[in-house]
Design an enzyme around this catalytic site. Structure first.
Site, PDB file in Angstrom:
ATOM      1  N   GLY A  32       0.820  -1.212   0.000  1.00 10.81           N
ATOM      2  CA  GLY A  32       0.000   0.000   0.000  1.00 10.81           C
ATOM      3  C   GLY A  32       0.849   1.255   0.000  1.00 10.81           C
ATOM      4  N   GLY A  37      -0.260   8.316   1.213  1.00  5.87           N
ATOM      5  CA  GLY A  37      -0.671   7.290   2.163  1.00  5.87           C
ATOM      6  C   GLY A  37       0.287   7.069   3.321  1.00  5.87           C
ATOM      7  N   GLY A  39       1.675   4.205   4.172  1.00  5.02           N
ATOM      8  CA  GLY A  39       2.763   3.271   3.848  1.00  5.02           C
ATOM      9  C   GLY A  39       4.046   4.016   3.513  1.00  5.02           C
ATOM     10  CB  SER A 162      -9.631   0.809  10.622  1.00 10.15           C
ATOM     11  OG  SER A 162     -10.738   1.613  10.938  1.00 10.15           O
ATOM     12  CE1 TYR A 189     -11.454   0.016   5.441  1.00 14.02           C
ATOM     13  CE2 TYR A 189     -12.409   0.884   7.464  1.00 14.02           C
ATOM     14  CZ  TYR A 189     -11.331   0.769   6.604  1.00 14.02           C
ATOM     15  OH  TYR A 189     -10.129   1.396   6.889  1.00 14.02           O
TER      16      TYR A 189
HETATM   17  N1  LIG Z   1      -6.224   7.318   7.122  1.00 11.89           N
HETATM   18  C1  LIG Z   1      -6.898   6.971   8.205  1.00 11.89           C
HETATM   19  O1  LIG Z   1      -7.478   7.842   8.892  1.00 11.89           O
HETATM   20  C2  LIG Z   1      -6.978   5.544   8.632  1.00 11.89           C
HETATM   21  C3  LIG Z   1      -7.730   5.236   9.778  1.00 11.89           C
HETATM   22  C4  LIG Z   1      -7.802   3.920  10.184  1.00 11.89           C
HETATM   23  C5  LIG Z   1      -7.123   2.947   9.490  1.00 11.89           C
HETATM   24  N2  LIG Z   1      -6.401   3.261   8.375  1.00 11.89           N
HETATM   25  C6  LIG Z   1      -5.711   2.177   7.670  1.00 11.89           C
HETATM   26  O2  LIG Z   1      -4.412   2.603   7.293  1.00 11.89           O
HETATM   27  C7  LIG Z   1      -3.969   1.853   6.155  1.00 11.89           C
HETATM   28  C8  LIG Z   1      -3.389   2.798   5.132  1.00 11.89           C
HETATM   29  O3  LIG Z   1      -4.434   3.585   4.602  1.00 11.89           O
HETATM   30  P1  LIG Z   1      -4.252   5.107   4.165  1.00 11.89           P
HETATM   31  O4  LIG Z   1      -5.113   5.912   5.049  1.00 11.89           O
HETATM   32  O5  LIG Z   1      -2.817   5.417   4.016  1.00 11.89           O
HETATM   33  O6  LIG Z   1      -5.001   5.090   2.761  1.00 11.89           O
HETATM   34  P2  LIG Z   1      -4.434   5.164   1.263  1.00 11.89           P
HETATM   35  O7  LIG Z   1      -3.582   6.348   1.066  1.00 11.89           O
HETATM   36  O8  LIG Z   1      -5.653   5.017   0.397  1.00 11.89           O
HETATM   37  O9  LIG Z   1      -3.513   3.888   1.188  1.00 11.89           O
HETATM   38  C9  LIG Z   1      -4.004   2.618   0.923  1.00 11.89           C
HETATM   39  C10 LIG Z   1      -3.051   1.931  -0.015  1.00 11.89           C
HETATM   40  O10 LIG Z   1      -3.584   0.627  -0.328  1.00 11.89           O
HETATM   41  C11 LIG Z   1      -3.441   0.449  -1.725  1.00 11.89           C
HETATM   42  N3  LIG Z   1      -4.345  -0.536  -2.301  1.00 11.89           N
HETATM   43  C12 LIG Z   1      -5.686  -0.460  -2.423  1.00 11.89           C
HETATM   44  N4  LIG Z   1      -6.149  -1.539  -3.080  1.00 11.89           N
HETATM   45  C13 LIG Z   1      -5.070  -2.309  -3.383  1.00 11.89           C
HETATM   46  C14 LIG Z   1      -4.900  -3.534  -4.081  1.00 11.89           C
HETATM   47  N5  LIG Z   1      -5.928  -4.204  -4.633  1.00 11.89           N
HETATM   48  N6  LIG Z   1      -3.648  -4.034  -4.212  1.00 11.89           N
HETATM   49  C15 LIG Z   1      -2.590  -3.368  -3.698  1.00 11.89           C
HETATM   50  N7  LIG Z   1      -2.688  -2.188  -3.036  1.00 11.89           N
HETATM   51  C16 LIG Z   1      -3.907  -1.672  -2.892  1.00 11.89           C
HETATM   52  C17 LIG Z   1      -3.705   1.837  -2.296  1.00 11.89           C
HETATM   53  O11 LIG Z   1      -3.283   1.878  -3.645  1.00 11.89           O
HETATM   54  P3  LIG Z   1      -3.840   3.018  -4.656  1.00 11.89           P
HETATM   55  O12 LIG Z   1      -3.095   4.246  -4.285  1.00 11.89           O
HETATM   56  O13 LIG Z   1      -3.489   2.458  -5.979  1.00 11.89           O
HETATM   57  O14 LIG Z   1      -5.314   3.128  -4.410  1.00 11.89           O
HETATM   58  C18 LIG Z   1      -2.869   2.676  -1.348  1.00 11.89           C
HETATM   59  O15 LIG Z   1      -1.521   2.641  -1.703  1.00 11.89           O
HETATM   60  C19 LIG Z   1      -5.192   1.062   5.674  1.00 11.89           C
HETATM   61  O16 LIG Z   1      -5.068  -0.280   6.113  1.00 11.89           O
HETATM   62  C20 LIG Z   1      -6.354   1.740   6.366  1.00 11.89           C
HETATM   63  O17 LIG Z   1      -7.437   0.865   6.588  1.00 11.89           O
HETATM   64  C21 LIG Z   1      -6.325   4.543   7.930  1.00 11.89           C
END
Ligand SMILES: NC(=O)c1ccc[n+]([C@@H]2O[C@H](COP(=O)([O-])OP(=O)(O)OC[C@H]3O[C@@H](n4cnc5c(N)ncnc54)[C@H](OP(=O)(O)O)[C@@H]3O)[C@@H](O)[C@H]2O)c1
Length: 310
Positions: A32, A37, A39, A162, A189
């Site tokens: 990810g 993001g 990651g 989450s 989710y």
């Molecule tokens: N941000 C928050 O407030 C928050 C809160 C609670 C939990 N989280 C958790 O934190 C983690 C990171 O999320 P984030 O907030 O950084 O969101 P994000 O920026 O949307 O990052 C998610 C990543 O997952 C990738 N992804 C989605 N579908 C995929 C697939 N089929 N194969 C491979 N990669 C895929 C996305 O790729 P693309 O860029 O190509 O879409 C993106 O790189 C997640 O597990 C999320 O549930 C976040």
């Protein structure tokens, strides 16, 4: 127990500074990776502490490339390896795992960070509801294939979940939403995020004796690409949530604790938030705890991916 002074205001840079000697020399694979993001921010925070290799895994090659350029401009001597993997596709996951097992001797830390929040019902090429396929099953298959190869001597597996796991567990009677109304995707989710927690517990229980440590974590609320796609005011009203935003560096601090802190080894399988292990107790979300649940999810996941892992 990790450093008791760490909390929701602590940054990944602060944690990485303290745990620097545990980052140096390690090979770390993060799923990810994209410019907006968590990651990538996790990689940024640990990059100055001389990891041996960072493997940047994402489905979109141009996002990997942009992320790679960003990290290289900040840390020119950093060793990076791109890995294209679509976690929703079992074929792609198998191919990516084979690529790593054939080219990398040892992965020390695997951070299963990728996720989507599918707002309407869609299915993967394997016919599985997209949030479950991507967030849990893709990581379940990828991790187990690496545990037979580049992680055969153990290591850490971090599953980024989450707080949405508190809103519901696995829909045992219909995990693929064949008959269950999908609504706006929160149930699916939550199912996938409960699965992230049960998966960490299962890994610790099943493979702890051969050196596998696994933790799940909630990062807090951070304005990433995923958050930007959501109507956060509606989210706050609907679930009675106080929107307490964190910076990216505060959001990835718990990633660094879960990935490197030796002090949490006695709590193998545990859930972390705010940089601390926070046991899920009583009936606050009983569906995310207990042997009956993690064993049931393991069997269900094996059925979905068509392979048994022990
Ligand atoms: N941000 C928050 O407030 C928050 C809160 C609670 C939990 N989280 C958790 O934190 C983690 C990171 O999320 P984030 O907030 O950084 O969101 P994000 O920026 O949307 O990052 C998610 C990543 O997952 C990738 N992804 C989605 N579908 C995929 C697939 N089929 N194969 C491979 N990669 C895929 C996305 O790729 P693309 O860029 O190509 O879409 C993106 O790189 C997640 O597990 C999320 O549930 C976040």
């Amino acid at each position: 127990m990790s450093n008791t002074s760490w909390n929701h205001t602590t940054t990944s840079d602060e944690v990485a500074e303290t745990l620097s000697s545990h980052i140096t020399g390690k090979t770390i694979l993060v799923t990810g990776i994209s410019p907006d993001g968590l990651g990538l921010d996790f990689c940024r925070a640990i990059a100055s502490h001389s990891p041996s290799l960072l493997i940047l895994a994402a489905r979109n090659p141009s996002k990997i490339s942009a992320s790679q350029s960003h990290l290289s401009s900040l840390f020119p001597s950093l060793s990076l390896k791109p890995l294209v993997v679509d976690l929703s596709s079992q074929k792609s996951v198998r191919s990516a795992a084979a690529e790593i097992n054939n080219s990398v001797d040892k992965i020390d830390v695997l951070v299963n960070n990728a996720a989507i929040h599918a707002h309407s019902l869609s299915r993967s090429e394997d016919g599985i509801e997209m949030s479950f396929a991507t967030n849990h099953l893709g990581h379940f298959l990828f991790t187990n294939l690496l545990l037979k190869g580049a992680m055969r001597s153990g290591g850490r597996v971090v599953n980024v979940t989450s707080n949405s796991f508190r809103r519901g567990g696995v829909v045992w009677e219909d995990p693929n939403f064949l008959n269950t109304p999908f609504g706006d995707g929160w149930e699916a989710y939550s199912q996938s995020k409960t699965s992230n927690i049960l998966f960490s517990t299962a890994l610790a229980e099943k493979f702890g004796s051969r050196g596998v440590y696994s933790y799940s974590l909630h990062p807090g609320l951070i304005n990433t690409a995923m958050a930007k796609k959501m109507d956060m005011d509606d989210f706050a009203n609907r679930f009675n949530v106080n929107l307490q935003w964190r910076s990216f560096a505060q959001g990835t601090a718990t990633h660094v604790v879960a990935a490197f802190d030796p002090a949490i080894e006695p709590q193998n399988g545990g859930f972390l938030t705010d940089c601390q292990i926070k046991p899920i107790v009583g009936d606050e979300a009983a569906w995310a705890t207990g042997k009956e649940n993690w064993e049931r999810l393991w069997k269900l996941s094996e059925e979905f991916v068509g392979e048994e892992f022990s």
